[in-house]
Design an enzyme around this catalytic site. Structure first.
Site, mmCIF file in Angstrom:
data_model
loop_
_atom_site.group_PDB
_atom_site.id
_atom_site.type_symbol
_atom_site.label_atom_id
_atom_site.label_comp_id
_atom_site.label_asym_id
_atom_site.label_seq_id
_atom_site.Cartn_x
_atom_site.Cartn_y
_atom_site.Cartn_z
ATOM 1 N N GLY A 278 33.469 34.019 41.547
ATOM 2 C CA GLY A 278 32.498 33.530 40.583
ATOM 3 C C GLY A 278 32.552 34.397 39.338
ATOM 4 O O GLY A 278 33.489 35.181 39.136
ATOM 5 N N LYS B 103 15.652 45.258 41.579
ATOM 6 C CA LYS B 103 16.264 44.038 41.041
ATOM 7 C C LYS B 103 15.648 42.793 41.681
ATOM 8 O O LYS B 103 15.421 41.784 41.006
ATOM 9 C CB LYS B 103 17.772 44.056 41.255
ATOM 10 C CG LYS B 103 18.453 42.843 40.623
ATOM 11 C CD LYS B 103 19.957 42.891 40.705
ATOM 12 C CE LYS B 103 20.566 41.681 40.006
ATOM 13 N NZ LYS B 103 22.040 41.650 40.107
#
Length: 316
Positions: free
Chosen positions: A9, A188
């Site tokens: 990706g 995160k």
């Protein structure tokens, strides 16, 4: 260093290009034969922060045995693909190599450890911005550090960890070792919990959350639930998660979140590894998470139409 990257990706391609350019032996493992063929035939085009086009010819294969044992294996697939990626690790780690997850959400380490054990696993997080424009074409959209550390149960030596950090730095990346990687993972996650699902549902860019009070209230409530869940689990993330989410929205104002990109591309999202994990942990730890539960259900319903091509089943 011989490096395998599972997942071509945007992020996997970016790391492959930068690490190969710095002189490392890099192999990219893809699960889609048609994409493998495309990447083998054509150069990867990376558009830099400065708008410059750079082409890279990468080593791309469809089967792990074509790569063999590696010193380092990076997992950069979407969270729902971790189980399939982890199945490739025994061959790639056969000679004592280390595996590093650079994925969103939580739960990926446990999936990997179920296959190869926790001893040779590392965890990492990054705020690098990379956008997949089309197969074989990516844009570097924003700088950000790469934090790497040993999760619970890992026995990776200091020497090996420092070597891996230096390899990333040699590729021109701001890479740092951290003693509490799980706090960084949660830092995160808290941001993703607020931004990703809400932008995916509203189609807003990150910065637009700041000028849409209704969306900001929902995102903030989701983060506050996740914060309470983190504390209940014994994790100590950085304080003031709402302030940090605001800073991220400002710094990435024009970006579409990864989950919004998935929705627009009609791909399965990582909702289960982000808001969905907050819900599951909340049940176990007896922390109320109604906003995260609602966001998870809404994204799952949205996926039903986007990913599976569901049609109206009501008879006329």
């Amino acid at each position: 260093m011989k490096i395998a990257i599972i997942g071509p990706g945007a992020m996997g391609l970016f790391f492959a290009a930068r690490l190969q350019e710095s002189g490392q032996e890099v192999w990219l493992l893809d699960y889609r034969p048609e994409r493998t063929a495309h990447l083998k035939q054509h150069a990867l085009r990376l558009i830099t922060l400065e708008g410059e086009d750079r082409d890279y010819y990468l080593n791309v294969v469809y089967e792990a045995h074509a790569i063999g044992p590696c010193d380092l294996t990076l997992i950069t697939v979407k969270a729902h693909q971790t189980e399939a990626a982890a199945a490739q690790l025994p061959l790639l780690m056969a000679d004592g190599g280390v595996a590093l997850t650079l994925q969103n959400g939580i739960g990926n380490l446990e999936t990997m450890a179920a296959v190869v054990g926790p001893e040779r696993l590392l965890a990492g997080v990054t705020t690098l911005g990379v956008t997949l424009l089309e197969i074989g074409r990516i844009r570097h959209a924003g700088q950000g550090p790469v934090l790497i550390g040993r999760p619970p149960g890992a026995l990776v030596t200091d020497e090996t960890l420092r070597l891996i950090v230096e390899v990333f730095r040699g590729a021109g990346l701001d890479c740092r070792e951290t003693a509490d990687i799980m706090a960084a993972v949660w830092d995160k996650l808290l941001i993703n919990v607020g931004i990703n699902s809400v932008t995916a549902l509203t189609r807003l860019r990150n910065g637009q959350l700041l000028i849409a009070p209704e969306a900001w209230r929902v995102a903030s409530a989701a983060v506050q639930e996740a914060w309470q869940t983190a504390l209940a689990s014994g994790v100590k993330p950085s304080p003031e998660p709402l302030s940090r989410m605001r800073q991220v929205c400002q710094a990435t104002a024009n970006n579409r979140s990864s989950m919004l990109q998935d929705v627009l591309a009609k791909r399965q999202t990582e909702i289960d590894a982000i808001n969905g994990q907050i819900v599951r942990l909340g049940i176990t730890l007896q922390v109320a998470t109604p906003i995260n539960a609602l966001l998870t259900d809404l994204i799952k319903a949205l996926e039903l139409g986007l990913v599976s091509g569901a049609t109206n089943v009501i008879s006329e």
